[in-house]
Design an enzyme around this catalytic site. Structure first.
Site, mmCIF file in Angstrom:
data_model
loop_
_atom_site.group_PDB
_atom_site.id
_atom_site.type_symbol
_atom_site.label_atom_id
_atom_site.label_comp_id
_atom_site.label_asym_id
_atom_site.label_seq_id
_atom_site.Cartn_x
_atom_site.Cartn_y
_atom_site.Cartn_z
ATOM 1 N N GLU A 1 149.055 45.575 -61.691
ATOM 2 C CA GLU A 1 150.167 46.146 -60.909
ATOM 3 C C GLU A 1 151.474 45.765 -61.581
ATOM 4 O O GLU A 1 151.653 44.613 -61.993
ATOM 5 C CB GLU A 1 150.221 45.594 -59.475
ATOM 6 C CG GLU A 1 149.168 46.109 -58.553
ATOM 7 C CD GLU A 1 149.298 45.552 -57.131
ATOM 8 O OE1 GLU A 1 150.414 45.164 -56.711
ATOM 9 O OE2 GLU A 1 148.262 45.476 -56.460
ATOM 10 N N GLU B 1 145.122 39.599 -55.154
ATOM 11 C CA GLU B 1 146.188 38.658 -54.792
ATOM 12 C C GLU B 1 145.802 37.716 -53.651
ATOM 13 O O GLU B 1 146.446 37.724 -52.588
ATOM 14 C CB GLU B 1 147.463 39.417 -54.402
ATOM 15 C CG GLU B 1 148.000 40.320 -55.498
ATOM 16 C CD GLU B 1 149.312 40.997 -55.119
ATOM 17 O OE1 GLU B 1 149.797 40.798 -53.997
ATOM 18 O OE2 GLU B 1 149.847 41.737 -55.953
HETATM 19 O O1 IFM Z 1 152.320 46.813 -52.192
HETATM 20 C C1 IFM Z 1 151.956 45.589 -52.723
HETATM 21 C C2 IFM Z 1 150.487 45.578 -53.090
HETATM 22 O O2 IFM Z 1 149.686 45.844 -51.990
HETATM 23 C C3 IFM Z 1 150.083 44.234 -53.640
HETATM 24 N N1 IFM Z 1 150.963 43.820 -54.693
HETATM 25 C C4 IFM Z 1 152.382 43.901 -54.461
HETATM 26 C C5 IFM Z 1 152.755 45.287 -53.977
HETATM 27 C C6 IFM Z 1 154.278 45.373 -53.738
HETATM 28 O O3 IFM Z 1 154.697 44.436 -52.807
#
Ligand code: IFM
Length: 449
Positions: free
Chosen positions: A355, A172
């Site tokens: 994710e 990210e």
């Molecule tokens: O916890 C975070 C993660 O580190 C990166 N993506 C989003 C998740 C939730 O906010």
């Protein structure tokens, strides 16, 4: 308890679809001073008053550094195919660029155990814990940091050898560039929109340089990049709100994807906001746009946006919608829309959902955590992935965020994203209903796997 229900012909049930759970080093490891680990920008950020809720820090997190063996057994018992973790740069490399053997041994043992259990490892090199000594020299605003990242990628891939199945260079970069350098709510806490894009460009350069190194040092491993994305819905049918939705998507989704896939920043954005275009040196875009084996997509929710004279794009809360404990709208359709849209706009490599998950107001009651909302979230988002695949998108895997409750950045420990509940005082782990549901689903898959 409900069951996860997908059509029996779904690609998600085929033997080559990967299911996993994900975590990140700073969020779970704790032990921030053990075995020569250096301070990271998040240690520093947490130490500055008022930056992280309740003054929370990277201690104790889930104390995974000391409890990893039991945690890996827990992962095995869930029945996943893969585990996505990140390496803490400040744990494995000394300030003068030498290997820190103790830090490396931690990951070697962990990865060996995963291999013994037949669990594939998806290793992210950079999930936001930049060594503080690099920040002291300008951090991501200093082009040199991209080259230091390449050294780090080289060290890790040489040391870890064939233990790693798949590498992601960065997690990210939009979040670390924009929240960290423009909005200021993440480390290093800066607030300058132009510099934020410059930081983003250096991160993309780091990605490209890292890819070059991974191809040399770990030719058998897959390698790619993980991006957070979400579709933008215009707040009204007005022309300027529809334009805001396009600008919002260019700013977040395409700004980090298009350079990698097509070697340029999105024209819509560079034309509308030329003052934010970073300094790009000759050759940068070629380095950035090397072939990747996959793009990882982290999806949580969509944006609802209108046009704003000052900010260009203004966010709105969804009306009458179901939201999570973070206030994020539960919107599985957005995942299908996003994937189908990307597929129509780009020639994509295979995609992985790296994710997906939600923060819940979870409570431990008589050794159980009834996270009914997360169970529904899981079902509806798996269905959304299934629908995108039916519409022709090549999605190869799904990782739930997160294996266990952990340090949720500026929100500290107040937000619980895990399928496993953590009691931070006792460090006891308790499977939530969602973990049981996920495990049942994984076990029911056809035996030919
Ligand atoms: O916890 C975070 C993660 O580190 C990166 N993506 C989003 C998740 C939730 O906010």
């Amino acid at each position: 308890m409900q069951r996860i229900d997908l059509p029996s012909s779904s690609r998600l049930l085929s033997p080559d679809f990967t299911f996993g759970v994900a975590t990140a080093s700073f969020q779970i490891e704790g032990a921030t001073q053990a075995d020569g680990r250096l301070p990271s920008i998040w240690d520093q950020f947490c130490a500055r008053q008022g930056h992280v809720k309740n003054g929370d820090t990277g201690l104790p997190a889930c104390d995974h550094y000391n409890r990893w063996q039991k945690d890996v057994e827990m992962i095995r018992d869930l029945g996943v195919d893969a585990y996505r973790l990140s390496i803490a740069w400040p744990r494995v490399m000394t300030q003068d660029g030498q290997p820190n053997t103790k830090g490396l041994d931690f990951y070697k043992q962990l990865l060996d155990r995963l291999q013994e259990f037949d669990i594939r490892s998806f290793v992210t090199l950079y999930h936001w814990d930049l060594p503080q000594h690099l920040q002291d020299r300008g951090g991501w605003l200093n082009r040199d940091t991209a080259y230091r990242f390449q050294d780090y990628a080289s060290l890790v891939s040489r040391e870890l050898g064939d233990r790693v199945d798949t590498y992601a260079t960065l997690n990210e970069p939009w979040v670390s560039a924009i929240l960290g350098h423009e909005v200021g709510i993440h480390a290093p806490g800066m607030t300058n929109a132009r510099l934020a894009r410059q930081a983003g460009h250096h991160m993309l350069l780091a990605h490209g340089l890292g890819m070059q190194t991974l191809r040399q040092e770990a030719p058998e491993a897959n390698a790619g990049l993980v991006l957070n994305m979400g579709p933008n819905t215009p707040h009204s049918r007005r022309y300027d709100d529809r334009a805001a939705a396009l600008i919002g998507e260019a700013s977040m989704n395409h700004w980090f994807l298009e350079p990698v896939l097509e070697g340029r920043y999105p024209q819509l954005y560079t034309r509308l906001r030329p003052e934010l275009t970073p300094q790009i040196l000759p050759g940068d875009m070629e380095i950035i746009s090397q072939d990747v084996d996959f793009i990882g997509i982290n999806y949580y929710t969509r944006g609802i946006v209108s046009f704003d004279r000052e900010k260009w794009v203004k966010d709105h809360a969804a009306k009458d919608a179901e939201v999570t404990d973070f206030g994020w709208e539960v919107y599985p359709q957005g995942l299908t829309d996003l994937l189908v849209d990307l597929n129509s706009q780009y020639i994509l490599p295979p995609l992985m959902i790296t994710e997906n998950g939600m923060a819940g107001d979870d409570h431990l009651e008589q050794d159980r955590v009834h996270d009914e909302q997360r169970c529904r979230y899981l079902q509806s988002h798996l269905q959304a992935v299934h629908e995108a695949i039916e519409q022709g998108v090549d999605v190869r895997g799904y990782f739930a965020w997160s294996l266990m409750d952990n340090f949720e950045w500026a929100e500290g420990y107040s937000k619980r994203f895990g399928m496993v509940y953590i009691d931070y005082e006792t460090q006891q782990r308790t499977l939530k209903d969602s973990a049981r549901l996920f495990a049942d689903f994984l076990k029911q898959r056809p035996a030919s796997r």
